[in-house]
Design a protein around this motif. Structure first.
Motif, mmCIF file in Angstrom:
data_model
loop_
_atom_site.group_PDB
_atom_site.id
_atom_site.type_symbol
_atom_site.label_atom_id
_atom_site.label_comp_id
_atom_site.label_asym_id
_atom_site.label_seq_id
_atom_site.Cartn_x
_atom_site.Cartn_y
_atom_site.Cartn_z
ATOM 1 N N ALA A 142 9.996 1.884 3.034
ATOM 2 C CA ALA A 142 9.233 2.214 1.824
ATOM 3 C C ALA A 142 9.759 3.503 1.190
ATOM 4 O O ALA A 142 9.912 3.587 -0.039
ATOM 5 N N ASN A 143 10.053 4.497 2.010
ATOM 6 C CA ASN A 143 10.601 5.756 1.471
ATOM 7 C C ASN A 143 11.927 5.515 0.771
ATOM 8 O O ASN A 143 12.182 6.051 -0.308
ATOM 9 N N ALA A 144 12.769 4.714 1.401
ATOM 10 C CA ALA A 144 14.084 4.446 0.807
ATOM 11 C C ALA A 144 13.927 3.680 -0.508
ATOM 12 O O ALA A 144 14.588 3.998 -1.512
ATOM 13 N N MET A 145 13.041 2.678 -0.516
ATOM 14 C CA MET A 145 12.831 1.920 -1.754
ATOM 15 C C MET A 145 12.292 2.839 -2.847
ATOM 16 O O MET A 145 12.726 2.780 -3.999
ATOM 17 N N ALA A 146 11.346 3.694 -2.473
ATOM 18 C CA ALA A 146 10.775 4.618 -3.452
ATOM 19 C C ALA A 146 11.874 5.528 -4.010
ATOM 20 O O ALA A 146 11.930 5.784 -5.224
ATOM 21 N N ALA A 147 12.769 5.987 -3.137
ATOM 22 C CA ALA A 147 13.828 6.893 -3.595
ATOM 23 C C ALA A 147 14.749 6.199 -4.595
ATOM 24 O O ALA A 147 15.049 6.760 -5.658
ATOM 25 N N VAL A 148 15.176 4.968 -4.277
ATOM 26 C CA VAL A 148 16.115 4.333 -5.216
ATOM 27 C C VAL A 148 15.406 3.877 -6.501
ATOM 28 O O VAL A 148 16.016 3.795 -7.563
ATOM 29 N N LEU A 149 14.115 3.616 -6.404
ATOM 30 C CA LEU A 149 13.374 3.196 -7.600
ATOM 31 C C LEU A 149 13.124 4.359 -8.541
ATOM 32 O O LEU A 149 13.038 4.188 -9.755
ATOM 33 N N ALA A 166 24.174 1.358 1.468
ATOM 34 C CA ALA A 166 25.150 2.424 1.732
ATOM 35 C C ALA A 166 24.479 3.699 2.244
ATOM 36 O O ALA A 166 24.980 4.361 3.153
ATOM 37 N N GLU A 167 23.327 4.063 1.665
ATOM 38 C CA GLU A 167 22.721 5.353 2.021
ATOM 39 C C GLU A 167 21.711 5.257 3.163
ATOM 40 O O GLU A 167 21.488 6.213 3.882
ATOM 41 N N TYR A 168 21.087 4.094 3.323
ATOM 42 C CA TYR A 168 20.002 3.987 4.316
ATOM 43 C C TYR A 168 20.249 2.917 5.398
ATOM 44 O O TYR A 168 19.469 2.799 6.333
ATOM 45 N N GLY A 169 21.308 2.129 5.220
ATOM 46 C CA GLY A 169 21.555 1.047 6.193
ATOM 47 C C GLY A 169 20.531 -0.064 6.095
ATOM 48 O O GLY A 169 20.294 -0.785 7.067
ATOM 49 N N ILE A 170 19.894 -0.198 4.920
ATOM 50 C CA ILE A 170 18.910 -1.267 4.727
ATOM 51 C C ILE A 170 19.585 -2.399 3.957
ATOM 52 O O ILE A 170 20.067 -2.198 2.839
ATOM 53 N N TYR A 171 19.616 -3.568 4.578
ATOM 54 C CA TYR A 171 20.344 -4.699 4.007
ATOM 55 C C TYR A 171 19.380 -5.688 3.354
ATOM 56 O O TYR A 171 18.458 -6.185 3.997
ATOM 57 N N MET A 172 19.612 -5.957 2.063
ATOM 58 C CA MET A 172 18.916 -7.026 1.344
ATOM 59 C C MET A 172 19.980 -7.851 0.631
ATOM 60 O O MET A 172 21.099 -7.383 0.436
ATOM 61 N N VAL A 173 19.608 -9.057 0.184
ATOM 62 C CA VAL A 173 20.561 -9.863 -0.578
ATOM 63 C C VAL A 173 20.695 -9.239 -1.971
ATOM 64 O O VAL A 173 19.729 -8.686 -2.509
ATOM 65 N N SER A 174 21.891 -9.308 -2.559
ATOM 66 C CA SER A 174 22.129 -8.579 -3.816
ATOM 67 C C SER A 174 21.227 -9.049 -4.953
ATOM 68 O O SER A 174 21.004 -8.314 -5.914
ATOM 69 N N ALA A 197 0.840 -1.212 0.000
ATOM 70 C CA ALA A 197 0.000 0.000 0.000
ATOM 71 C C ALA A 197 0.872 1.258 0.000
ATOM 72 O O ALA A 197 0.627 2.206 -0.768
ATOM 73 N N VAL A 198 1.896 1.270 0.856
ATOM 74 C CA VAL A 198 2.725 2.488 0.949
ATOM 75 C C VAL A 198 3.488 2.704 -0.356
ATOM 76 O O VAL A 198 3.568 3.827 -0.868
ATOM 77 N N LEU A 199 4.039 1.627 -0.928
ATOM 78 C CA LEU A 199 4.809 1.786 -2.165
ATOM 79 C C LEU A 199 3.916 2.206 -3.329
ATOM 80 O O LEU A 199 4.318 3.018 -4.165
ATOM 81 N N GLU A 200 2.692 1.679 -3.372
ATOM 82 C CA GLU A 200 1.787 2.053 -4.470
ATOM 83 C C GLU A 200 1.452 3.546 -4.413
ATOM 84 O O GLU A 200 1.289 4.191 -5.439
ATOM 85 N N GLU A 201 1.404 4.033 -3.201
ATOM 86 C CA GLU A 201 1.127 5.467 -3.041
ATOM 87 C C GLU A 201 2.330 6.308 -3.456
ATOM 88 O O GLU A 201 2.191 7.316 -4.127
#
Ligand code: LMR
Length: 398
Positions: free
Chosen positions: A389-396, A363-371, A327-331
Protein backbone atom coordinates in the motif's frame (compact mmCIF):
# COMPACT_ATOMS: atom_id res chain seq x y z
CA UNK A 1 17.70 -21.67 -42.59
CA UNK A 2 16.39 -20.29 -39.31
CA UNK A 3 17.41 -16.68 -39.90
CA UNK A 4 13.83 -15.73 -40.84
CA UNK A 5 12.46 -17.02 -37.51
CA UNK A 6 11.07 -14.12 -35.55
CA UNK A 7 12.10 -13.27 -32.01
CA UNK A 8 9.58 -14.18 -29.27
CA UNK A 9 9.38 -11.28 -26.85
CA UNK A 10 8.12 -13.54 -24.04
CA UNK A 11 4.79 -13.80 -22.27
CA UNK A 12 3.60 -10.74 -20.34
CA UNK A 13 2.45 -12.90 -17.40
CA UNK A 14 4.71 -15.97 -17.37
CA UNK A 15 7.77 -13.85 -18.26
CA UNK A 16 7.33 -11.97 -14.99
CA UNK A 17 7.84 -15.18 -13.01
CA UNK A 18 11.43 -15.65 -14.17
CA UNK A 19 12.12 -11.94 -13.67
CA UNK A 20 10.73 -12.24 -10.14
CA UNK A 21 12.80 -15.32 -9.31
CA UNK A 22 15.98 -13.53 -10.43
CA UNK A 23 15.18 -10.35 -8.44
CA UNK A 24 17.42 -10.02 -5.38
CA UNK A 25 15.21 -7.49 -3.56
CA UNK A 26 14.50 -9.09 -0.13
CA UNK A 27 11.08 -7.41 -0.04
CA UNK A 28 9.97 -8.65 -3.45
CA UNK A 29 6.32 -9.64 -3.87
CA UNK A 30 4.82 -11.45 -6.84
CA UNK A 31 1.39 -10.00 -7.65
CA UNK A 32 1.75 -10.87 -11.34
CA UNK A 33 0.70 -14.42 -12.10
CA UNK A 34 -2.73 -15.65 -11.02
CA UNK A 35 -1.66 -17.94 -8.22
CA UNK A 36 -3.10 -18.14 -4.71
CA UNK A 37 -0.65 -17.75 -1.84
CA UNK A 38 -1.76 -18.22 1.75
CA UNK A 39 -1.31 -15.89 4.73
CA UNK A 40 2.31 -17.15 5.05
CA UNK A 41 3.01 -16.32 1.41
CA UNK A 42 3.08 -20.04 0.48
CA UNK A 43 1.24 -21.88 -2.25
CA UNK A 44 -1.03 -24.30 -0.34
CA UNK A 45 -1.42 -28.03 -0.86
CA UNK A 46 -5.09 -28.54 -0.09
CA UNK A 47 -5.89 -31.10 2.62
CA UNK A 48 -8.33 -32.89 0.31
CA UNK A 49 -5.57 -33.15 -2.28
CA UNK A 50 -3.14 -34.59 0.30
CA UNK A 51 -5.66 -37.34 1.09
CA UNK A 52 -6.16 -38.07 -2.60
CA UNK A 53 -2.38 -38.18 -3.13
CA UNK A 54 -2.04 -40.71 -0.29
CA UNK A 55 -4.64 -42.93 -1.89
CA UNK A 56 -2.91 -42.69 -5.26
CA UNK A 57 0.50 -43.48 -3.79
CA UNK A 58 -0.54 -46.50 -1.72
CA UNK A 59 0.33 -48.75 -3.39
CA UNK A 60 2.35 -47.12 -6.16
CA UNK A 61 0.69 -48.28 -9.37
CA UNK A 62 1.64 -48.65 -13.04
CA UNK A 63 0.97 -45.64 -15.30
CA UNK A 64 -0.94 -46.75 -18.39
CA UNK A 65 -2.04 -44.23 -21.01
CA UNK A 66 -5.34 -42.68 -20.08
CA UNK A 67 -8.15 -42.72 -22.64
CA UNK A 68 -7.92 -39.80 -25.09
CA UNK A 69 -10.88 -38.17 -23.35
CA UNK A 70 -9.40 -38.62 -19.85
CA UNK A 71 -10.76 -40.44 -16.82
CA UNK A 72 -14.52 -40.91 -16.55
CA UNK A 73 -14.47 -39.63 -12.95
CA UNK A 74 -12.57 -36.50 -13.96
CA UNK A 75 -15.11 -35.80 -16.72
CA UNK A 76 -18.04 -36.41 -14.37
CA UNK A 77 -16.39 -34.11 -11.80
CA UNK A 78 -16.29 -31.31 -14.38
CA UNK A 79 -19.90 -31.85 -15.38
CA UNK A 80 -21.33 -31.95 -11.86
CA UNK A 81 -19.45 -28.82 -10.88
CA UNK A 82 -20.40 -26.80 -13.93
CA UNK A 83 -23.98 -27.85 -14.53
CA UNK A 84 -25.07 -29.16 -11.10
CA UNK A 85 -25.06 -32.88 -10.28
CA UNK A 86 -28.83 -33.20 -10.86
CA UNK A 87 -28.96 -31.14 -14.04
CA UNK A 88 -31.44 -32.41 -16.63
CA UNK A 89 -28.93 -31.74 -19.40
CA UNK A 90 -26.62 -34.35 -17.84
CA UNK A 91 -29.41 -36.92 -17.42
CA UNK A 92 -30.31 -36.32 -21.07
CA UNK A 93 -26.63 -36.96 -21.96
CA UNK A 94 -26.44 -33.77 -24.02
CA UNK A 95 -23.02 -32.67 -22.76
CA UNK A 96 -19.80 -33.87 -24.40
CA UNK A 97 -17.01 -33.48 -21.84
CA UNK A 98 -13.33 -34.33 -22.13
CA UNK A 99 -10.58 -33.90 -19.56
CA UNK A 100 -7.97 -31.44 -20.78
CA UNK A 101 -4.48 -30.16 -20.10
CA UNK A 102 -5.60 -27.30 -17.87
CA UNK A 103 -7.95 -24.54 -18.99
CA UNK A 104 -5.54 -23.59 -21.79
CA UNK A 105 -5.75 -27.11 -23.20
CA UNK A 106 -9.55 -26.88 -23.12
CA UNK A 107 -9.48 -23.58 -24.98
CA UNK A 108 -7.07 -25.01 -27.56
CA UNK A 109 -9.13 -28.14 -28.24
CA UNK A 110 -12.27 -25.97 -28.42
CA UNK A 111 -10.62 -23.52 -30.82
CA UNK A 112 -9.39 -26.34 -33.09
CA UNK A 113 -12.88 -27.86 -33.10
CA UNK A 114 -14.46 -24.50 -33.96
CA UNK A 115 -11.97 -23.85 -36.73
CA UNK A 116 -12.70 -27.24 -38.28
CA UNK A 117 -16.49 -27.26 -37.98
CA UNK A 118 -17.34 -23.54 -38.04
CA UNK A 119 -14.58 -22.20 -40.33
CA UNK A 120 -16.31 -18.88 -40.95
CA UNK A 121 -16.80 -18.09 -37.26
CA UNK A 122 -14.93 -15.14 -35.79
CA UNK A 123 -14.19 -15.09 -32.08
CA UNK A 124 -15.00 -12.05 -29.96
CA UNK A 125 -13.18 -11.57 -26.66
CA UNK A 126 -13.72 -8.95 -23.98
CA UNK A 127 -11.62 -5.78 -24.09
CA UNK A 128 -9.50 -6.48 -22.12
CA UNK A 129 -9.19 -10.23 -21.67
CA UNK A 130 -6.58 -12.78 -20.58
CA UNK A 131 -3.90 -12.45 -23.27
CA UNK A 132 -3.76 -16.17 -23.96
CA UNK A 133 -7.39 -16.17 -25.14
CA UNK A 134 -6.30 -14.14 -28.13
CA UNK A 135 -3.12 -16.17 -28.69
CA UNK A 136 -4.91 -19.53 -28.53
CA UNK A 137 -7.75 -18.64 -30.93
CA UNK A 138 -5.44 -16.85 -33.38
CA UNK A 139 -3.11 -19.83 -33.13
CA UNK A 140 -6.00 -21.94 -34.42
CA UNK A 141 -6.41 -19.57 -37.40
CA UNK A 142 -9.54 -17.92 -36.06
CA UNK A 143 -9.98 -14.16 -36.49
CA UNK A 144 -10.18 -12.59 -33.04
CA UNK A 145 -12.04 -9.31 -32.43
CA UNK A 146 -12.87 -7.46 -29.22
CA UNK A 147 -16.17 -6.47 -27.66
CA UNK A 148 -16.20 -3.48 -25.26
CA UNK A 149 -16.09 -4.58 -21.65
CA UNK A 150 -14.24 -2.42 -19.15
CA UNK A 151 -14.26 1.31 -18.63
CA UNK A 152 -11.05 2.35 -16.87
CA UNK A 153 -12.36 5.81 -16.05
CA UNK A 154 -15.30 4.53 -13.99
CA UNK A 155 -13.99 1.05 -13.13
CA UNK A 156 -17.20 -0.48 -14.40
CA UNK A 157 -18.53 -2.61 -17.25
CA UNK A 158 -19.38 -0.83 -20.52
CA UNK A 159 -22.57 -2.79 -20.64
CA UNK A 160 -24.53 -0.83 -23.27
CA UNK A 161 -21.52 -0.84 -25.60
CA UNK A 162 -21.07 -4.56 -25.05
CA UNK A 163 -24.71 -5.25 -25.94
CA UNK A 164 -24.52 -3.05 -29.04
CA UNK A 165 -21.44 -4.94 -30.20
CA UNK A 166 -23.06 -8.34 -29.60
CA UNK A 167 -26.01 -7.22 -31.73
CA UNK A 168 -23.66 -6.56 -34.66
CA UNK A 169 -22.09 -10.03 -34.69
CA UNK A 170 -22.82 -12.68 -37.33
CA UNK A 171 -24.59 -16.01 -36.84
CA UNK A 172 -22.23 -18.64 -35.41
CA UNK A 173 -19.66 -16.08 -34.26
CA UNK A 174 -18.09 -17.21 -31.00
CA UNK A 175 -18.37 -14.98 -27.92
CA UNK A 176 -15.76 -15.75 -25.27
CA UNK A 177 -17.17 -14.93 -21.83
CA UNK A 178 -15.91 -15.14 -18.23
CA UNK A 179 -18.78 -16.51 -16.07
CA UNK A 180 -17.11 -15.26 -12.88
CA UNK A 181 -13.98 -13.50 -11.64
CA UNK A 182 -13.19 -11.75 -14.91
CA UNK A 183 -9.52 -11.95 -15.85
CA UNK A 184 -7.91 -9.38 -15.81
CA UNK A 185 -10.42 -6.83 -14.47
CA UNK A 186 -12.18 -8.69 -11.64
CA UNK A 187 -15.36 -6.90 -12.73
CA UNK A 188 -18.25 -9.29 -13.35
CA UNK A 189 -21.69 -8.96 -14.92
CA UNK A 190 -24.72 -9.02 -12.64
CA UNK A 191 -27.24 -11.82 -13.09
CA UNK A 192 -29.66 -9.37 -14.78
CA UNK A 193 -26.89 -8.38 -17.19
CA UNK A 194 -26.12 -12.04 -17.92
CA UNK A 195 -29.79 -12.58 -18.74
CA UNK A 196 -29.68 -9.73 -21.24
CA UNK A 197 -26.39 -10.87 -22.79
CA UNK A 198 -27.72 -14.40 -23.23
CA UNK A 199 -30.95 -13.10 -24.80
CA UNK A 200 -28.90 -11.22 -27.40
CA UNK A 201 -26.69 -14.27 -27.99
CA UNK A 202 -29.77 -16.41 -28.53
CA UNK A 203 -31.42 -13.91 -30.87
CA UNK A 204 -28.23 -13.56 -32.92
CA UNK A 205 -27.59 -17.33 -33.00
CA UNK A 206 -24.10 -16.71 -31.62
CA UNK A 207 -22.03 -19.42 -29.94
CA UNK A 208 -21.15 -18.68 -26.30
CA UNK A 209 -17.80 -20.04 -25.12
CA UNK A 210 -17.50 -19.64 -21.35
CA UNK A 211 -14.07 -19.90 -19.78
CA UNK A 212 -14.32 -20.53 -16.03
CA UNK A 213 -10.98 -20.74 -14.24
CA UNK A 214 -11.96 -19.37 -10.82
CA UNK A 215 -15.15 -21.18 -9.84
CA UNK A 216 -15.68 -20.80 -6.09
CA UNK A 217 -13.56 -17.66 -5.77
CA UNK A 218 -16.39 -15.24 -6.62
CA UNK A 219 -19.58 -15.91 -4.64
CA UNK A 220 -19.88 -19.70 -4.33
CA UNK A 221 -19.65 -22.76 -6.57
CA UNK A 222 -23.25 -22.52 -7.80
CA UNK A 223 -23.62 -18.74 -8.10
CA UNK A 224 -20.35 -18.56 -10.02
CA UNK A 225 -21.85 -20.97 -12.56
CA UNK A 226 -25.01 -18.85 -13.01
CA UNK A 227 -24.30 -17.85 -16.62
CA UNK A 228 -23.47 -21.42 -17.63
CA UNK A 229 -26.64 -22.87 -16.13
CA UNK A 230 -28.80 -20.05 -17.47
CA UNK A 231 -27.47 -20.62 -21.00
CA UNK A 232 -28.30 -24.31 -20.64
CA UNK A 233 -31.82 -23.51 -19.39
CA UNK A 234 -32.32 -21.28 -22.42
CA UNK A 235 -31.40 -24.15 -24.74
CA UNK A 236 -28.28 -22.49 -26.12
CA UNK A 237 -25.41 -24.46 -27.62
CA UNK A 238 -22.47 -23.82 -25.32
CA UNK A 239 -18.76 -24.42 -24.95
CA UNK A 240 -17.32 -24.39 -21.42
CA UNK A 241 -13.63 -24.60 -20.61
CA UNK A 242 -12.86 -25.10 -16.93
CA UNK A 243 -9.67 -25.26 -14.93
CA UNK A 244 -8.77 -26.88 -11.62
CA UNK A 245 -5.43 -25.04 -11.42
CA UNK A 246 -6.63 -22.45 -8.92
CA UNK A 247 -9.49 -24.09 -7.05
CA UNK A 248 -7.55 -27.31 -6.42
CA UNK A 249 -4.21 -25.47 -6.22
CA UNK A 250 -2.94 -27.93 -8.83
CA UNK A 251 -1.30 -25.45 -11.19
CA UNK A 252 1.49 -27.67 -12.51
CA UNK A 253 -0.66 -30.78 -12.88
CA UNK A 254 -2.55 -29.14 -15.77
CA UNK A 255 -6.07 -30.36 -15.07
CA UNK A 256 -9.17 -28.95 -16.67
CA UNK A 257 -12.04 -29.87 -18.92
CA UNK A 258 -13.90 -28.94 -22.07
CA UNK A 259 -17.67 -29.41 -22.21
CA UNK A 260 -19.89 -28.83 -25.20
CA UNK A 261 -23.62 -28.63 -24.56
CA UNK A 262 -25.58 -29.92 -27.56
CA UNK A 263 -29.28 -29.90 -28.51
CA UNK A 264 -29.52 -33.72 -28.61
CA UNK A 265 -27.76 -36.79 -27.24
CA UNK A 266 -26.88 -37.89 -30.79
CA UNK A 267 -25.15 -34.60 -31.53
CA UNK A 268 -23.31 -34.78 -28.21
CA UNK A 269 -22.00 -38.23 -29.15
CA UNK A 270 -20.67 -36.95 -32.48
CA UNK A 271 -19.14 -33.86 -30.87
CA UNK A 272 -17.54 -36.06 -28.22
CA UNK A 273 -15.99 -38.22 -30.96
CA UNK A 274 -14.56 -35.18 -32.74
CA UNK A 275 -13.19 -33.67 -29.52
CA UNK A 276 -11.52 -37.00 -28.80
CA UNK A 277 -10.02 -37.07 -32.31
CA UNK A 278 -8.79 -33.49 -31.83
CA UNK A 279 -6.99 -34.57 -28.65
CA UNK A 280 -5.41 -37.52 -30.49
CA UNK A 281 -4.06 -35.18 -33.16
CA UNK A 282 -2.55 -32.73 -30.67
CA UNK A 283 -1.32 -34.71 -27.65
CA UNK A 284 -3.00 -38.15 -27.73
CA UNK A 285 -4.20 -38.32 -24.15
CA UNK A 286 -3.96 -36.27 -20.95
CA UNK A 287 -1.48 -36.89 -18.12
CA UNK A 288 -2.79 -39.19 -15.42
CA UNK A 289 -1.69 -37.98 -11.99
CA UNK A 290 -3.75 -34.78 -11.77
CA UNK A 291 -6.67 -36.56 -13.40
CA UNK A 292 -6.71 -39.12 -10.60
CA UNK A 293 -6.62 -36.36 -7.97
CA UNK A 294 -9.60 -34.65 -9.60
CA UNK A 295 -11.45 -37.96 -9.88
CA UNK A 296 -10.93 -38.78 -6.19
CA UNK A 297 -11.72 -35.34 -4.74
CA UNK A 298 -14.74 -34.64 -6.94
CA UNK A 299 -16.38 -38.04 -6.46
CA UNK A 300 -15.85 -38.68 -2.75
CA UNK A 301 -18.58 -36.87 -0.79
CA UNK A 302 -16.46 -36.15 2.28
CA UNK A 303 -13.45 -34.96 0.29
CA UNK A 304 -15.67 -32.87 -1.94
CA UNK A 305 -17.19 -31.13 1.05
CA UNK A 306 -13.75 -30.55 2.52
CA UNK A 307 -12.59 -29.15 -0.84
CA UNK A 308 -15.46 -26.66 -1.06
CA UNK A 309 -14.60 -25.42 2.44
CA UNK A 310 -10.95 -25.03 1.48
CA UNK A 311 -11.85 -23.02 -1.63
CA UNK A 312 -14.14 -20.76 0.38
CA UNK A 313 -11.36 -20.15 2.91
CA UNK A 314 -9.13 -18.96 0.04
CA UNK A 315 -11.98 -16.84 -1.32
CA UNK A 316 -12.60 -15.23 2.07
CA UNK A 317 -8.94 -14.44 2.64
CA UNK A 318 -8.76 -12.69 -0.73
CA UNK A 319 -11.88 -10.67 0.11
CA UNK A 320 -10.36 -9.66 3.45
CA UNK A 321 -7.19 -8.52 1.67
CA UNK A 322 -9.27 -6.45 -0.76
CA UNK A 323 -11.00 -4.64 2.13
CA UNK A 324 -7.75 -4.09 3.98
CA UNK A 325 -5.93 -2.70 0.95
CA UNK A 326 -8.84 -0.41 0.17
CA UNK A 327 -8.86 0.93 3.75
CA UNK A 328 -5.10 1.53 3.85
CA UNK A 329 -5.02 3.20 0.42
CA UNK A 330 -8.00 5.43 1.23
CA UNK A 331 -6.14 6.64 4.26
CA UNK A 332 -2.87 7.23 2.43
CA UNK A 333 -4.32 8.69 -0.79
CA UNK A 334 -7.48 10.47 0.40
CA UNK A 335 -8.24 12.19 -2.90
CA UNK A 336 -8.69 8.92 -4.82
CA UNK A 337 -11.44 6.32 -4.87
CA UNK A 338 -10.35 2.74 -4.24
CA UNK A 339 -13.76 1.12 -3.90
CA UNK A 340 -13.06 -0.81 -7.11
CA UNK A 341 -10.98 -3.15 -4.95
CA UNK A 342 -14.06 -4.50 -3.18
CA UNK A 343 -16.37 -4.23 -6.19
CA UNK A 344 -14.12 -6.59 -8.15
CA UNK A 345 -14.18 -10.38 -7.68
CA UNK A 346 -11.76 -13.26 -7.65
CA UNK A 347 -7.98 -13.18 -7.70
CA UNK A 348 -7.51 -10.06 -9.79
CA UNK A 349 -7.88 -6.35 -9.46
CA UNK A 350 -7.42 -3.92 -12.30
CA UNK A 351 -5.69 -1.08 -10.46
CA UNK A 352 -5.60 1.48 -13.24
CA UNK A 353 -1.88 2.12 -12.62
CA UNK A 354 -0.04 3.31 -15.73
CA UNK A 355 2.66 1.04 -17.25
CA UNK A 356 5.22 3.54 -15.88
CA UNK A 357 3.80 3.24 -12.35
CA UNK A 358 3.79 -0.57 -12.64
CA UNK A 359 7.42 -0.44 -13.76
CA UNK A 360 8.33 1.81 -10.82
CA UNK A 361 6.75 -0.66 -8.41
CA UNK A 362 8.91 -3.40 -9.89
CA UNK A 363 12.16 -1.50 -10.16
CA UNK A 364 12.01 0.44 -6.88
CA UNK A 365 10.03 -1.88 -4.60
CA UNK A 366 10.29 -5.37 -6.13
CA UNK A 367 6.50 -5.48 -6.47
CA UNK A 368 5.46 -7.32 -9.62
CA UNK A 369 2.16 -6.67 -11.41
CA UNK A 370 1.18 -7.24 -15.04
CA UNK A 371 1.90 -4.14 -17.14
CA UNK A 372 -1.83 -3.69 -17.91
CA UNK A 373 -2.13 -2.87 -14.14
CA UNK A 374 -3.56 -6.26 -13.11
CA UNK A 375 -2.73 -7.14 -9.51
CA UNK A 376 -3.15 -10.65 -8.13
CA UNK A 377 -4.79 -9.83 -4.80
CA UNK A 378 -4.18 -13.43 -3.68
CA UNK A 379 -0.50 -12.50 -3.23
CA UNK A 380 -1.29 -10.04 -0.42
CA UNK A 381 -0.96 -11.02 3.24
CA UNK A 382 -0.78 -9.29 6.63
CA UNK A 383 3.01 -9.05 6.40
CA UNK A 384 3.27 -7.40 2.98
CA UNK A 385 0.06 -5.39 2.66
CA UNK A 386 1.38 -2.19 4.27
CA UNK A 387 4.56 -2.34 2.21
CA UNK A 388 2.47 -2.72 -0.96
CA UNK A 389 0.00 0.00 0.00
CA UNK A 390 2.83 2.42 0.82
CA UNK A 391 4.53 1.69 -2.49
CA UNK A 392 1.28 2.12 -4.44
CA UNK A 393 0.58 5.37 -2.61
CA UNK A 394 4.08 6.63 -3.44
CA UNK A 395 3.84 5.94 -7.17
CA UNK A 396 0.29 7.29 -7.33
CA UNK A 397 1.20 10.57 -5.66
CA UNK A 398 4.46 11.38 -7.47
C1 LMR B 1 -2.95 -15.83 -15.04
O1 LMR B 1 -3.83 -15.23 -15.66
O2 LMR B 1 -2.06 -15.25 -14.42
C2 LMR B 1 -2.98 -17.33 -14.98
O3 LMR B 1 -4.09 -17.81 -15.65
C3 LMR B 1 -1.71 -17.95 -15.40
C4 LMR B 1 -1.45 -17.84 -16.87
O4 LMR B 1 -1.22 -18.89 -17.48
O5 LMR B 1 -1.45 -16.75 -17.44
Amino acid sequence: MFDRIEHYAGDPILGLVSQFVADENPNKVNLGIGVYYDEDGKMPVLECVKTAEERIADPIKPRPYLPMQGLAGHRKGCQDLLFGADAAVLQEERVATIATIGGSGALKVGAEFINQWFPDAECYVSDPTWGNHIAIFEGSNITVKKYPYYDKATNSVRFDDMIACLKGMNKNDVVLLHPCCHNPTGMDLTQAQWDEVLDVIKAGELIPFMDIAYQGFGEDMDTDAYAIRKAVDMGLPLFVSNSFSKNLSLYGERVGGLSVVCPTKEEAERVFGQLTFTVRRIYSSPPSHGGHVVDIVMNDDALHEQWVGEVYAMRDRIKAMRSKLQAVLEEKVPNQNFDYLTRQNGMFSFTGLTPEQVERLRAEYGIYMVSNSRMCVAGLNSDNIDYIANAMAAVLQD
